[in-house]
Write a protein that holds these residues in place. Structure first.
Motif, short mmCIF file in Angstrom:
data_model
loop_
_atom_site.label_atom_id
_atom_site.label_comp_id
_atom_site.label_asym_id
_atom_site.label_seq_id
_atom_site.Cartn_x
_atom_site.Cartn_y
_atom_site.Cartn_z
N SER A 38 31.19 -10.68 51.05
CA SER A 38 29.79 -10.30 51.21
C SER A 38 28.89 -11.40 50.64
O SER A 38 29.16 -11.93 49.57
N GLY A 39 27.87 -11.77 51.39
CA GLY A 39 26.91 -12.76 50.91
C GLY A 39 27.27 -14.20 51.23
O GLY A 39 26.58 -15.12 50.81
N CYS A 40 28.35 -14.42 51.98
CA CYS A 40 28.78 -15.80 52.23
C CYS A 40 28.06 -16.44 53.41
O CYS A 40 28.30 -17.59 53.75
N GLY A 41 27.18 -15.67 54.08
CA GLY A 41 26.38 -16.28 55.14
C GLY A 41 26.79 -15.92 56.56
O GLY A 41 26.30 -16.52 57.52
N LYS A 42 27.65 -14.94 56.72
CA LYS A 42 28.14 -14.57 58.06
C LYS A 42 27.02 -14.02 58.94
O LYS A 42 26.81 -14.49 60.06
N THR A 43 26.32 -13.02 58.43
CA THR A 43 25.25 -12.40 59.22
C THR A 43 24.16 -13.42 59.54
O THR A 43 23.65 -13.47 60.66
N THR A 44 23.82 -14.23 58.56
CA THR A 44 22.78 -15.24 58.79
C THR A 44 23.19 -16.18 59.93
O THR A 44 22.38 -16.53 60.79
N THR A 45 24.46 -16.59 59.94
CA THR A 45 24.93 -17.46 61.01
C THR A 45 24.81 -16.77 62.37
O THR A 45 24.31 -17.34 63.34
N1 ADP Z 1 15.96 -12.49 54.75
C1 ADP Z 1 16.54 -12.99 53.65
N2 ADP Z 1 15.78 -13.40 52.61
C2 ADP Z 1 16.34 -13.95 51.52
N3 ADP Z 1 17.68 -14.11 51.35
C3 ADP Z 1 18.48 -13.70 52.34
C4 ADP Z 1 17.95 -13.13 53.54
N4 ADP Z 1 19.00 -12.81 54.35
C5 ADP Z 1 20.11 -13.19 53.67
N5 ADP Z 1 19.81 -13.73 52.47
C6 ADP Z 1 20.76 -14.26 51.49
O1 ADP Z 1 21.58 -15.20 52.15
C7 ADP Z 1 22.93 -15.10 51.71
C8 ADP Z 1 23.83 -14.80 52.89
O2 ADP Z 1 23.56 -13.50 53.37
P1 ADP Z 1 24.29 -12.89 54.64
O3 ADP Z 1 24.25 -13.87 55.74
O4 ADP Z 1 23.69 -11.56 54.89
O5 ADP Z 1 25.79 -12.74 54.11
P2 ADP Z 1 27.02 -11.89 54.70
O6 ADP Z 1 26.64 -11.40 56.06
O7 ADP Z 1 28.15 -12.87 54.71
O8 ADP Z 1 27.26 -10.79 53.73
C9 ADP Z 1 22.94 -14.03 50.64
O9 ADP Z 1 22.82 -14.65 49.40
C10 ADP Z 1 21.71 -13.21 50.97
O10 ADP Z 1 21.22 -12.57 49.81
#
Ligand code: ADP
Ligand code: MG
Length: 367
Positions: A38-45
């Motif tokens: 969790s938090g490694c950037g998967k969703t963001t990618t």
């Molecule tokens: N809209 C946002 N604003 C600030 N930080 C974010 C936002 N979205 C994600 N993050 C941060 O970016 C990092 C990656 O998040 P995310 O891609 O959701 O991880 P995963 O899907 O792998 O759990 C985390 O540290 C998260 O807190």
């Protein structure tokens, strides 16, 4: 269908570097899984590929088209979310046809597509129901159906099975794979579950702290992890890690600490010439440690160590034993009928051909 390419992609939120220098080429029709904690950037990618996030720098291509400035609805992708995101006031039919209606596709055509897709997913009988009248698995199928009817070039899945119970998750895993074999749509799938990644992916992308650690087919990642992080993340129970020193003796090399003295196979010693006398990390998977009494094949007498049984977990098909040797606790995967109980002392044999050695400083794999 389309290939997808991410080139030097960075995404920064304020001070958080969520994705760092992400480079990946996904083939046409490939099923690629991004996996990591969790938090490694998967969703963001994934959201960056969908166009729901603007990347800080780098390029994203879908097919041959640079899509950085293309709005989400024109990227020809369909995304399936963990929480399904169904419209609660619409029935299944309306949920599935919503996107098609927006695109002004003729009614009879929509009807054909929705019914065909509902049958494909085994929800043909549920078209009149509202989401609240469906089970979790059925809702998940509706969310999938809504993505499929759009006939996108690329599917994006964000932990689509996380809200299902364990048994249903296994069924849906198989169904998703079956679906992929039939539709052959390029799919990018995100999960924190390494087992899901191992079982479903053509290729796995292991991520940690926004950085790609390794990209390869699942068995390669399992057999040849590039570093200690990947070695520990992929596989359950996790690989055992033991601090050791590489020591020379009688023309052989040994991995040695207070509780072990294990002979390194001859064909591997060439990788350790720079490490003689130095500390390294020895990695052994649970299935590569067996009780000596249960070993029938030939084994090196210098691959044995003594341990006491701490905890035993019978799983039916196998027995996991947590064993203590000196101050180290290791997990082994044993025959379910083996007669070992907490407190017993026993000798164990390591399949040395399958061990891994990691550099203590860099944590990179030496072999
Ligand atoms: N809209 C946002 N604003 C600030 N930080 C974010 C936002 N979205 C994600 N993050 C941060 O970016 C990092 C990656 O998040 P995310 O891609 O959701 O991880 P995963 O899907 O792998 O759990 C985390 O540290 C998260 O807190
Ligand atoms: Mg996520």
């Amino acid at each position: 269908m389309a290939k997808v390419r991410l080139k030097n992609v960075f995404k920064v939120f304020g001070k958080v570097e969520a994705v760092k220098n992400f480079n990946l080429d996904i083939g046409d029709g490939e099923f690629v899984i991004l996996v990591g904690p969790s938090g490694c950037g998967k969703t963001t990618t994934l959201r960056s590929i969908a166009g729901l996030e603007e990347v800080t720098s780098g390029e994203i291509y879908i097919g041959d088209r640079l899509v950085n400035d293309v709005p989400p609805k024109n990227r020809d992708i369909a995304m399936v979310f963990q929480n399904y995101a169904l419209y609660p006031h619409m029935n299944v039919y309306k949920n599935m046809s919503f996107g098609l209606r927006l695109r002004k596709i003729p009614r009879p055509e929509i009807d054909k597509i929705v019914r065909r897709t509902a049958d494909l997913l085994g929800i043909g009988e549920l078209l009149d129901r509202k989401p609240k009248e469906l089970s979790g698995g059925q809702r998940q199928r509706v969310a999938l159906g809504r993505a499929i009817v759009r006939d996108p070039h690329v599917f994006l899945f964000d932990e689509p099975l996380s809200n299902l119970d364990a048994k249903l998750r296994i069924t849906m895993r198989a169904e998703l794979l079956d679906l992929h074999q039939r539709l052959k749509t390029t799919s990018i799938y995100v999960t924190h579950d390494q087992l899901e990644a191992m079982t479903m992916a053509d290729r796995i992308v292991v991520m940690n702290e926004g950085i790609i650690q390794q990209v390869d087919i699942p068995q390669k990642v399992y057999d040849h992890p590039v570093n200690r992080y990947v070695a520990g993340f992929i596989g359950s129970p996790s690989m055992n890690f033991l601090p050791c020193k590489v020591v020379k003796g009688n023309g052989d090399l040994y991995a040695v600490n207070k509780s072990y003295r294990l002979r390194i196979p001859q064909d591997k010693t060439k990788f350790l010439t720079d490490y003689i006398g130095k500390e390294v990390i020895l990695g052994i998977r649970p299935e590569h440690i067996n009780a000596k009494d249960a070993v029938i094949r030939k084994y090196d007498p210098k691959s044995i160590f003594q341990a006491s049984i701490w905890v035993v977990e019978p799983l039916g098909s196998e027995k996991l034993a947590h064993i203590k040797s000196g101050k180290h606790i290791l997990v082994t995967r044993l025959d379910p009928h083996i007669d070992l109980k907490p407190g017993d002392e026993a000798e164990f044999v390591v399949k040395m051909d399958f061990i891994h050695i990691f550099d203590k400083e860099t944590e990179k794999t030496i072999f």
